[in-house]
Design a protein around this motif. Sequence first.
Motif, short mmCIF file in Angstrom:
data_model
loop_
_atom_site.label_atom_id
_atom_site.label_comp_id
_atom_site.label_asym_id
_atom_site.label_seq_id
_atom_site.Cartn_x
_atom_site.Cartn_y
_atom_site.Cartn_z
N ARG A 4 0.84 -1.19 0.00
CA ARG A 4 0.00 0.00 0.00
C ARG A 4 0.88 1.24 0.00
N ALA A 5 0.26 2.35 -0.32
CA ALA A 5 1.00 3.62 -0.37
C ALA A 5 1.43 4.01 1.05
N PRO A 6 2.60 4.63 1.20
CA PRO A 6 3.06 5.06 2.53
C PRO A 6 2.08 6.04 3.16
N ASP A 7 2.11 6.12 4.48
CA ASP A 7 1.21 7.00 5.21
C ASP A 7 1.58 8.47 5.07
N GLY A 8 2.75 8.77 4.56
CA GLY A 8 3.17 10.15 4.41
C GLY A 8 4.47 10.22 3.62
#
Length: 430
Positions: A93-97
């Motif tokens: 998944r895409a990083p949180d930031g």
Amino acid sequence: MRLLTVRQALAHPRFLLTAWPWRAAGYLLSSAPVGLAVLMVLLVGVALGGVLAVVLVGLPLLALLALLGLPVAAVERRRLRLVDGRPARSPHRAPDGPGPAVWARTRFREPATWRELGFTLVLATVLWPLDLLVAAVVLGVPLGLLGTPLVMATVGGGEEVRVLKLWLATSWPQASAAALVGLLMLAVSGYVLGAVAAGRAELTRALLAPADGERQERVAELVRSRVRLVDAFEAERRRIERDLHDGAQQRLVALSMTLGLARLDAPPGPLADQLAKAHDEAGKALAELRDLIQGIHPQVLADHGLGAAVADAADRSAVPVDVSVDLPGRLPEAVEAAAYFVVCEALANIGKHSGAGRAEVTGRHEGGLLALEVRDDGRGGADAERGSGLTGLADRVSVLDGTISLSSPPGGPTLLRVEIPCEWRTEHFA
């Protein structure tokens, strides 16, 4: 019908006339350079690291080893296209930031990262030698038999040749028979290569591009969008409350004052009576508006939290209510609002339907879970399926991954329990 995978192609009657056998062979043979390169990287890393490095900086080395699985998995997903035309999406998944630290933290917390590391280790030690061995045997034996006449003519001088280093062919009929057997085996080899490549591809897809990865991402996005909807709903409620408080309520207050002054100045008679009636109606409208604003989002809930808001609701209840809500801090706004309105609806139902003489509200927060219980000593028999108002509240609580349970046997007592997972808010309040 368009064939997307080598598994589908195996069932096609013209399988051997298509490119799928060659693609299967290319898939198995190309495993060797990838696996060999990974093995060399691992051996060099161990040689440079040594035992001391493992002891002193074991965790950093483990982190680097885990990250090695990411590019290997990416290469394997691309190589999968040789025998499987279906999309092989990354399970990450895409990083949180932004930032490398956030990216690394996200990757290390994902099961997919460690699954890819395990696949990388198996690829470097088991899979590529096995792929190469299967391809070499399945292709080498029939090609060796098929080339027997050529070898006999060029190397054996037309007299004799050793077939596959196992037996001696001393005549052209024997060499031709070996070539015929090789041709038949080559046809069978195409199916064997396709079957092995199909199994190898399914293993790769299961570990590096699992079918549930996309579903999990969709579920995660649904959860995030649900939270955003809850936050937007609460923000809209607050905006409506503010507009009513600062707009309509102030106009009604001004109207009530104007009517009161006119009532004082008017001489006794029909006009004074009409002004008095209008003044009373304006007062009632103002009181109803204040109750409406209070119901949208009570100020005591925003200022003092769930415990104070529940106590305020208990004071306004038609049935005496004992309150014991032990919450030493503030909860997320959406959780406080949902819990408060569940309690208000439960107390309203008790006052309207239960015939109870007394009720009790208890609440606590333990292990990341807010638990509220509303009891009464009424007649019981409450049923959420019969329009008790609890179905909508259950839907509202479920948005926050919470649950509502109701126990109300005939004759009572009635117990409503609400559980909502949540954590304390980190900011401090004056």
